[in-house]
Design a protein around this motif. Structure first.
Motif, mmCIF file in Angstrom:
data_model
loop_
_atom_site.group_PDB
_atom_site.id
_atom_site.type_symbol
_atom_site.label_atom_id
_atom_site.label_comp_id
_atom_site.label_asym_id
_atom_site.label_seq_id
_atom_site.Cartn_x
_atom_site.Cartn_y
_atom_site.Cartn_z
ATOM 1 N N SER A 63 59.689 33.900 52.392
ATOM 2 C CA SER A 63 58.379 33.975 53.028
ATOM 3 C C SER A 63 57.635 35.216 52.538
ATOM 4 O O SER A 63 58.253 36.232 52.193
ATOM 5 C CB SER A 63 58.544 34.025 54.548
ATOM 6 O OG SER A 63 57.284 34.080 55.189
ATOM 7 N N ASP A 65 56.114 37.465 54.028
ATOM 8 C CA ASP A 65 56.279 38.659 54.850
ATOM 9 C C ASP A 65 57.739 39.018 55.078
ATOM 10 O O ASP A 65 58.045 39.900 55.873
ATOM 11 C CB ASP A 65 55.587 38.459 56.205
ATOM 12 C CG ASP A 65 56.093 37.214 56.922
ATOM 13 O OD1 ASP A 65 56.921 36.479 56.353
ATOM 14 O OD2 ASP A 65 55.640 36.972 58.056
ATOM 15 N N GLN A 66 58.647 38.378 54.380
ATOM 16 C CA GLN A 66 60.074 38.629 54.581
ATOM 17 C C GLN A 66 60.546 39.793 53.725
ATOM 18 O O GLN A 66 60.265 39.850 52.528
ATOM 19 C CB GLN A 66 60.884 37.374 54.227
ATOM 20 C CG GLN A 66 62.365 37.490 54.545
ATOM 21 C CD GLN A 66 63.105 36.200 54.234
ATOM 22 O OE1 GLN A 66 62.487 35.164 53.986
ATOM 23 N NE2 GLN A 66 64.420 36.258 54.242
ATOM 24 N N SER A 224 60.435 23.391 63.486
ATOM 25 C CA SER A 224 58.993 23.232 63.638
ATOM 26 C C SER A 224 58.511 22.071 62.771
ATOM 27 O O SER A 224 59.286 21.443 62.049
ATOM 28 C CB SER A 224 58.291 24.525 63.228
ATOM 29 O OG SER A 224 56.890 24.367 63.214
ATOM 30 N N TRP A 227 54.446 22.150 57.240
ATOM 31 C CA TRP A 227 53.016 22.267 56.948
ATOM 32 C C TRP A 227 52.808 22.876 55.560
ATOM 33 O O TRP A 227 53.628 23.651 55.067
ATOM 34 C CB TRP A 227 52.283 23.109 58.002
ATOM 35 C CG TRP A 227 52.754 24.526 58.099
ATOM 36 C CD1 TRP A 227 53.692 25.035 58.955
ATOM 37 C CD2 TRP A 227 52.314 25.647 57.299
ATOM 38 N NE1 TRP A 227 53.880 26.376 58.734
ATOM 39 C CE2 TRP A 227 53.043 26.785 57.743
ATOM 40 C CE3 TRP A 227 51.388 25.791 56.271
ATOM 41 C CZ2 TRP A 227 52.879 28.037 57.168
ATOM 42 C CZ3 TRP A 227 51.214 27.049 55.694
ATOM 43 C CH2 TRP A 227 51.943 28.150 56.159
ATOM 44 N N ASN A 246 55.758 26.101 54.735
ATOM 45 C CA ASN A 246 57.017 26.510 55.357
ATOM 46 C C ASN A 246 58.162 25.623 54.888
ATOM 47 O O ASN A 246 59.255 25.665 55.447
ATOM 48 C CB ASN A 246 56.908 26.486 56.884
ATOM 49 C CG ASN A 246 56.792 25.086 57.451
ATOM 50 O OD1 ASN A 246 56.389 24.151 56.768
ATOM 51 N ND2 ASN A 246 57.119 24.939 58.721
ATOM 52 N N ARG A 266 60.457 26.568 60.081
ATOM 53 C CA ARG A 266 59.895 27.508 61.061
ATOM 54 C C ARG A 266 58.404 27.644 60.769
ATOM 55 O O ARG A 266 58.011 27.895 59.624
ATOM 56 C CB ARG A 266 60.579 28.865 60.972
ATOM 57 C CG ARG A 266 62.075 28.834 61.222
ATOM 58 C CD ARG A 266 62.649 30.237 61.374
ATOM 59 N NE ARG A 266 62.298 31.094 60.240
ATOM 60 C CZ ARG A 266 62.493 32.417 60.213
ATOM 61 N NH1 ARG A 266 63.004 33.030 61.273
ATOM 62 N NH2 ARG A 266 62.162 33.124 59.141
ATOM 63 N N SER A 267 57.594 27.483 61.805
ATOM 64 C CA SER A 267 56.143 27.493 61.605
ATOM 65 C C SER A 267 55.646 28.825 61.054
ATOM 66 O O SER A 267 54.632 28.869 60.354
ATOM 67 C CB SER A 267 55.428 27.171 62.915
ATOM 68 O OG SER A 267 55.765 28.128 63.912
ATOM 69 N N LYS A 268 56.358 29.920 61.361
ATOM 70 C CA LYS A 268 55.881 31.234 60.921
ATOM 71 C C LYS A 268 56.186 31.524 59.456
ATOM 72 O O LYS A 268 55.635 32.476 58.887
ATOM 73 C CB LYS A 268 56.490 32.331 61.798
ATOM 74 C CG LYS A 268 57.996 32.493 61.639
ATOM 75 C CD LYS A 268 58.500 33.636 62.518
ATOM 76 C CE LYS A 268 59.989 33.866 62.327
ATOM 77 N NZ LYS A 268 60.476 34.985 63.168
ATOM 78 N N ASP A 269 57.068 30.749 58.826
ATOM 79 C CA ASP A 269 57.366 30.964 57.412
ATOM 80 C C ASP A 269 56.162 30.592 56.560
ATOM 81 O O ASP A 269 55.503 29.572 56.796
ATOM 82 C CB ASP A 269 58.573 30.135 56.982
ATOM 83 C CG ASP A 269 59.880 30.695 57.498
ATOM 84 O OD1 ASP A 269 59.915 31.889 57.855
ATOM 85 O OD2 ASP A 269 60.872 29.941 57.555
ATOM 86 N N LYS A 270 55.901 31.417 55.558
ATOM 87 C CA LYS A 270 54.757 31.195 54.663
ATOM 88 C C LYS A 270 55.211 31.482 53.235
ATOM 89 O O LYS A 270 55.228 32.637 52.809
ATOM 90 C CB LYS A 270 53.577 32.090 55.064
ATOM 91 C CG LYS A 270 53.059 31.827 56.466
ATOM 92 C CD LYS A 270 51.975 32.789 56.871
ATOM 93 C CE LYS A 270 52.549 34.174 57.187
ATOM 94 N NZ LYS A 270 53.387 34.159 58.401
ATOM 95 N N ARG A 271 55.584 30.434 52.534
ATOM 96 C CA ARG A 271 56.085 30.588 51.173
ATOM 97 C C ARG A 271 54.997 30.199 50.175
ATOM 98 O O ARG A 271 54.329 29.187 50.342
ATOM 99 C CB ARG A 271 57.319 29.711 50.965
ATOM 100 C CG ARG A 271 58.492 30.085 51.853
ATOM 101 C CD ARG A 271 59.683 29.168 51.589
ATOM 102 N NE ARG A 271 60.843 29.574 52.351
ATOM 103 C CZ ARG A 271 61.134 29.144 53.572
ATOM 104 N NH1 ARG A 271 60.321 28.284 54.179
ATOM 105 N NH2 ARG A 271 62.207 29.563 54.201
#
Length: 286
Positions: A63, A65-66, A224, A227, A246, A266-271
């Protein structure tokens, strides 16, 4: 004499207008440039007969932000699921395709047929897609999946396109059992949706949603929805897409459940990810 000549001219003009053919209500509408896929989901569009397409796809594992966004350069330092695909349209409305994904060394073979084109008299487009996925990595038990997809789309004017893609697949998802990777689902069904908004000719914003699978086992109930959101740029025979998602899945068996390689979405993951498509031959019909 002048009045007679004027009358003859008006009569000839009115006859010429009267003989003009009416527009054919079954003539396909001018499509928004989409290509073979939205971001991951298949599109109902089809190239001209005798047209080839090569596709390169990339989905970073980490992600943005990871582990510290700047230290890992928004996930660009991580590994990735890499896909390389090739398709060909031998005859009108029929496409044959192969896609190789680095995840589980998966090969996806598919065929797509465009049954209906949207026109003034037909308010939607419909294509059917079927095929199979073959996973060639080691320590796998369920190596093959078979799938079928109905690709239904509706274009509104020259700006908006909406997609519904009911999908059925066998042996989807992965989980560990006795040190072997086995299928999480013997049979899985889902109805992903997608939408595209053309901002200016050749440049669009695209989104996809894969609903959460209700049959997930207890340990994955926190999954989640899947998306993806991105932009698409059409330049000649090229299509360029940059996206956030995600899910790393590219093949049907990878993206249709709410998991990827046994890990819940997970909805918060942003790859970060991207696609590059290139067509050559007779060109793009729709």
């Amino acid at each position: 004499m002048t009045k007679s000549l004027l009358g003859v001219a008006l009569l000839i003009a009115s006859g010429a207008f009267a003989q003009q053919p009416k527009p054919n209500p079954y003539t396909p509408v001018q499509p928004i440039p989409v290509g073979d896929i939205l971001l991951t989901l298949p599109s109902s569009h089809m190239a001209d007969a005798k047209t080839w397409e090569v596709k390169f796809s990339h989905r970073f594992n980490q992600s943005v932000d990871q582990g510290g966004a700047f230290r890992n350069l928004f996930g660009l330092d991580s590994g990735a699921n890499v896909g390389l695909g090739l398709s060909y349209v031998p005859v009108r409305d029929l496409e044959l395709a192969v896609l190789r994904s680095s995840s589980s060394s998966t090969y996806e073979l598919s065929t797509k047929y465009a049954f209906v084109q949207q026109a003034r008299a037909i308010p939607f487009a419909l294509a059917l897609r079927a095929g199979g996925d073959i996973r060639t990595a080691r320590n796998l038990t369920d190596r093959t999946s078979y799938f079928g997809q109905a690709i239904l789309s509706r274009q509104f004017g020259s700006r908006f396109d909406f997609y519904v893609v009911p999908t059925y697949v066998t042996n989807a998802g992965q989980t560990l059992a006795n040190n072997q990777s086995v299928a999480l689902f013997k049979h899985a069904f889902n109805v992903p949706v997608g939408a595209l908004v053309q901002i200016v000719p050749g440049f669009s914003i695209v989104g996809e949603v894969i609903p959460k699978n209700r049959d997930l086992p207890l340990g994955l109930k926190t999954a989640s929805v899947g998306w993806s959101a991105g932009v698409k740029r059409a330049i000649g025979g090229h299509l360029f897409e940059i996206l956030l998602t995600n899910s790393n899945g590219m093949t049907v068996d990878q993206y249709i459940t709410s998991t990827y390689n046994g890990i819940a979405f997970r909805s918060k993951d942003k790859r970060l990810g991207f696609n590059i498509e290139r067509r050559w031959g007779k060109g793009v019909r729709r």
